[in-house]
Design an enzyme around this catalytic site. Structure first.
Site, PDB file in Angstrom:
ATOM      1  N   GLU A 137       0.851  -1.186   0.000  1.00  0.00           N
ATOM      2  CA  GLU A 137       0.000   0.000   0.000  1.00  0.00           C
ATOM      3  C   GLU A 137       0.887   1.236   0.000  1.00  0.00           C
ATOM      4  O   GLU A 137       2.007   1.208   0.515  1.00  0.00           O
ATOM      5  CB  GLU A 137      -0.967  -0.001   1.174  1.00  0.00           C
ATOM      6  CG  GLU A 137      -0.340  -0.200   2.510  1.00  0.00           C
ATOM      7  CD  GLU A 137      -1.218  -1.041   3.434  1.00  0.00           C
ATOM      8  OE1 GLU A 137      -0.921  -1.053   4.625  1.00  0.00           O
ATOM      9  OE2 GLU A 137      -2.172  -1.674   2.970  1.00  0.00           O
ATOM     10  N   TYR A 186       5.695   1.263  -9.218  1.00  0.00           N
ATOM     11  CA  TYR A 186       4.939   0.015  -9.102  1.00  0.00           C
ATOM     12  C   TYR A 186       4.208  -0.309 -10.402  1.00  0.00           C
ATOM     13  O   TYR A 186       4.184  -1.460 -10.841  1.00  0.00           O
ATOM     14  CB  TYR A 186       3.957   0.087  -7.920  1.00  0.00           C
ATOM     15  CG  TYR A 186       4.647   0.340  -6.594  1.00  0.00           C
ATOM     16  CD1 TYR A 186       5.867  -0.262  -6.307  1.00  0.00           C
ATOM     17  CD2 TYR A 186       4.103   1.185  -5.641  1.00  0.00           C
ATOM     18  CE1 TYR A 186       6.524  -0.020  -5.107  1.00  0.00           C
ATOM     19  CE2 TYR A 186       4.749   1.428  -4.431  1.00  0.00           C
ATOM     20  CZ  TYR A 186       5.954   0.829  -4.174  1.00  0.00           C
ATOM     21  OH  TYR A 186       6.605   1.066  -2.990  1.00  0.00           O
TER      22      TYR A 186
HETATM   23  C1  LIG Z   1       9.886   5.530  -4.852  1.00  0.00           C
HETATM   24  C2  LIG Z   1      11.423   5.389  -4.797  1.00  0.00           C
HETATM   25  C3  LIG Z   1      11.786   4.138  -4.005  1.00  0.00           C
HETATM   26  C4  LIG Z   1      11.912   5.241  -6.254  1.00  0.00           C
HETATM   27  O1  LIG Z   1      13.314   4.992  -6.205  1.00  0.00           O
HETATM   28  P1  LIG Z   1      14.326   5.571  -7.291  1.00  0.00           P
HETATM   29  O2  LIG Z   1      15.628   4.903  -7.099  1.00  0.00           O
HETATM   30  O3  LIG Z   1      14.319   7.055  -7.253  1.00  0.00           O
HETATM   31  O4  LIG Z   1      13.624   5.080  -8.647  1.00  0.00           O
HETATM   32  P2  LIG Z   1      14.320   4.778 -10.074  1.00  0.00           P
HETATM   33  O5  LIG Z   1      15.357   5.795 -10.367  1.00  0.00           O
HETATM   34  O6  LIG Z   1      14.733   3.354 -10.097  1.00  0.00           O
HETATM   35  O7  LIG Z   1      13.093   4.981 -11.060  1.00  0.00           O
HETATM   36  C5  LIG Z   1      12.293   3.887 -11.487  1.00  0.00           C
HETATM   37  C6  LIG Z   1      10.897   4.377 -11.840  1.00  0.00           C
HETATM   38  O8  LIG Z   1      10.264   4.923 -10.677  1.00  0.00           O
HETATM   39  C7  LIG Z   1       9.424   6.014 -11.077  1.00  0.00           C
HETATM   40  N1  LIG Z   1       9.911   7.254 -10.461  1.00  0.00           N
HETATM   41  C8  LIG Z   1      10.971   7.369  -9.626  1.00  0.00           C
HETATM   42  N2  LIG Z   1      11.086   8.648  -9.185  1.00  0.00           N
HETATM   43  C9  LIG Z   1      10.072   9.329  -9.745  1.00  0.00           C
HETATM   44  C10 LIG Z   1       9.643  10.685  -9.666  1.00  0.00           C
HETATM   45  N3  LIG Z   1      10.285  11.582  -8.916  1.00  0.00           N
HETATM   46  N4  LIG Z   1       8.525  11.039 -10.351  1.00  0.00           N
HETATM   47  C11 LIG Z   1       7.850  10.155 -11.102  1.00  0.00           C
HETATM   48  N5  LIG Z   1       8.230   8.848 -11.227  1.00  0.00           N
HETATM   49  C12 LIG Z   1       9.312   8.454 -10.558  1.00  0.00           C
HETATM   50  C13 LIG Z   1       9.493   6.087 -12.591  1.00  0.00           C
HETATM   51  O9  LIG Z   1       8.501   5.208 -13.099  1.00  0.00           O
HETATM   52  C14 LIG Z   1      10.864   5.501 -12.843  1.00  0.00           C
HETATM   53  O10 LIG Z   1      10.979   4.976 -14.121  1.00  0.00           O
HETATM   54  P3  LIG Z   1      11.598   5.938 -15.298  1.00  0.00           P
HETATM   55  O11 LIG Z   1      12.974   6.300 -14.848  1.00  0.00           O
HETATM   56  O12 LIG Z   1      11.559   5.052 -16.498  1.00  0.00           O
HETATM   57  O13 LIG Z   1      10.699   7.139 -15.366  1.00  0.00           O
HETATM   58  C15 LIG Z   1      12.091   6.662  -4.211  1.00  0.00           C
HETATM   59  O14 LIG Z   1      11.575   7.797  -4.856  1.00  0.00           O
HETATM   60  C16 LIG Z   1      11.886   6.833  -2.709  1.00  0.00           C
HETATM   61  O15 LIG Z   1      12.615   6.261  -1.897  1.00  0.00           O
HETATM   62  N6  LIG Z   1      10.885   7.631  -2.332  1.00  0.00           N
HETATM   63  C17 LIG Z   1      10.636   7.932  -0.915  1.00  0.00           C
HETATM   64  C18 LIG Z   1      10.164   6.711  -0.178  1.00  0.00           C
HETATM   65  C19 LIG Z   1       8.901   6.119  -0.768  1.00  0.00           C
HETATM   66  O16 LIG Z   1       7.994   6.825  -1.167  1.00  0.00           O
HETATM   67  N7  LIG Z   1       8.825   4.775  -0.789  1.00  0.00           N
HETATM   68  C20 LIG Z   1       7.720   4.044  -1.347  1.00  0.00           C
HETATM   69  C21 LIG Z   1       6.561   3.955  -0.448  1.00  0.00           C
HETATM   70  S1  LIG Z   1       6.746   2.763   0.838  1.00  0.00           S
END
Ligand SMILES: CC(C)(COP(=O)(O)OP(=O)(O)OC[C@H]1O[C@@H](n2cnc3c(N)ncnc32)[C@H](O)[C@@H]1OP(=O)(O)O)[C@@H](O)C(=O)NCCC(=O)NCCS
Length: 153
Positions: A105, A117
């Site tokens: 979630e 996701y």
């Molecule tokens: C969500 C999270 C884990 C993504 O990690 P990340 O290492 O930045 O993600 P990636 O660089 O591997 O990106 C993979 C995909 O995620 C999505 N994404 C990541 N950051 C994004 C942003 N700022 N806006 C929109 N999409 C995003 C995109 O689909 C991306 O694919 P793309 O590069 O082809 O557009 C990171 O933003 C985070 O830690 N956020 C805070 C904690 C959180 O919200 N955790 C999840 C809920 S429990």
């Protein structure tokens, strides 16, 4: 290049620092300790790059299902593909352990996580109204199917 290692008590302080940097309701030290020591269904891993903690994840394995409880990438390492690496690792682990589903979630406003996701073919299965505090917000439930459960009568 990225390694996934079981979390140890020595990692807790750094995990909490990342929690506080990225979440409006961060997990506390007590919550992380409970995952490590009190919950036999819980698995906690840190993601490292060249020895540096760049993120972490927590999931529960219950009755053929993974529940992804928390996934985080430290702010300065975001948008470099680590979240995607983490998803591949989770899917691989779930498959290896014979899981049928992965469930999670997420806050409705968390567009980054929801995009991640969806990119990995999770689909929405429901909404929990006003599930989160500070700020109050709905939770969106996502599911990923690894293998269809047997349809026995
Ligand atoms: C969500 C999270 C884990 C993504 O990690 P990340 O290492 O930045 O993600 P990636 O660089 O591997 O990106 C993979 C995909 O995620 C999505 N994404 C990541 N950051 C994004 C942003 N700022 N806006 C929109 N999409 C995003 C995109 O689909 C991306 O694919 P793309 O590069 O082809 O557009 C990171 O933003 C985070 O830690 N956020 C805070 C904690 C959180 O919200 N955790 C999840 C809920 S429990």
């Amino acid at each position: 290049m990225y390694t996934f290692e079981k979390m140890t008590p020595a990692d807790i302080e750094e995990v909490i620092a990342i929690e506080q940097a990225i979440f409006s309701s961060p997990w506390t030290t007590g919550m992380v300790r409970a995952e490590l020591f009190d919950n036999p269904f819980s698995f906690s891993f840190v993601i490292r790059y060249l020895g540096q903690m760049v993120g972490y994840l927590f999931f529960w394995e219950v009755a053929g299902e993974f529940h992804l409880m928390n996934l985080a990438v430290a702010p300065k390492y975001q948008r470099q593909g680590i979240g995607a690496e983490a998803m591949k690792w989770i899917l691989g682990m779930a498959q290896k352990r014979g899981m049928h589903f992965i469930l999670l979630e997420v806050r409705a406003s968390n567009t980054a996580a929801r995009s991640l996701y969806r990119k990995f073919n999770f689909y929405e299965v429901g909404v929990r109204k006003k599930y989160y505090d500070t700020p109050t917000e709905d939770a969106i439930l996502y599911q990923y199917d690894l293998s269809p459960p047997l349809k026995t009568p």
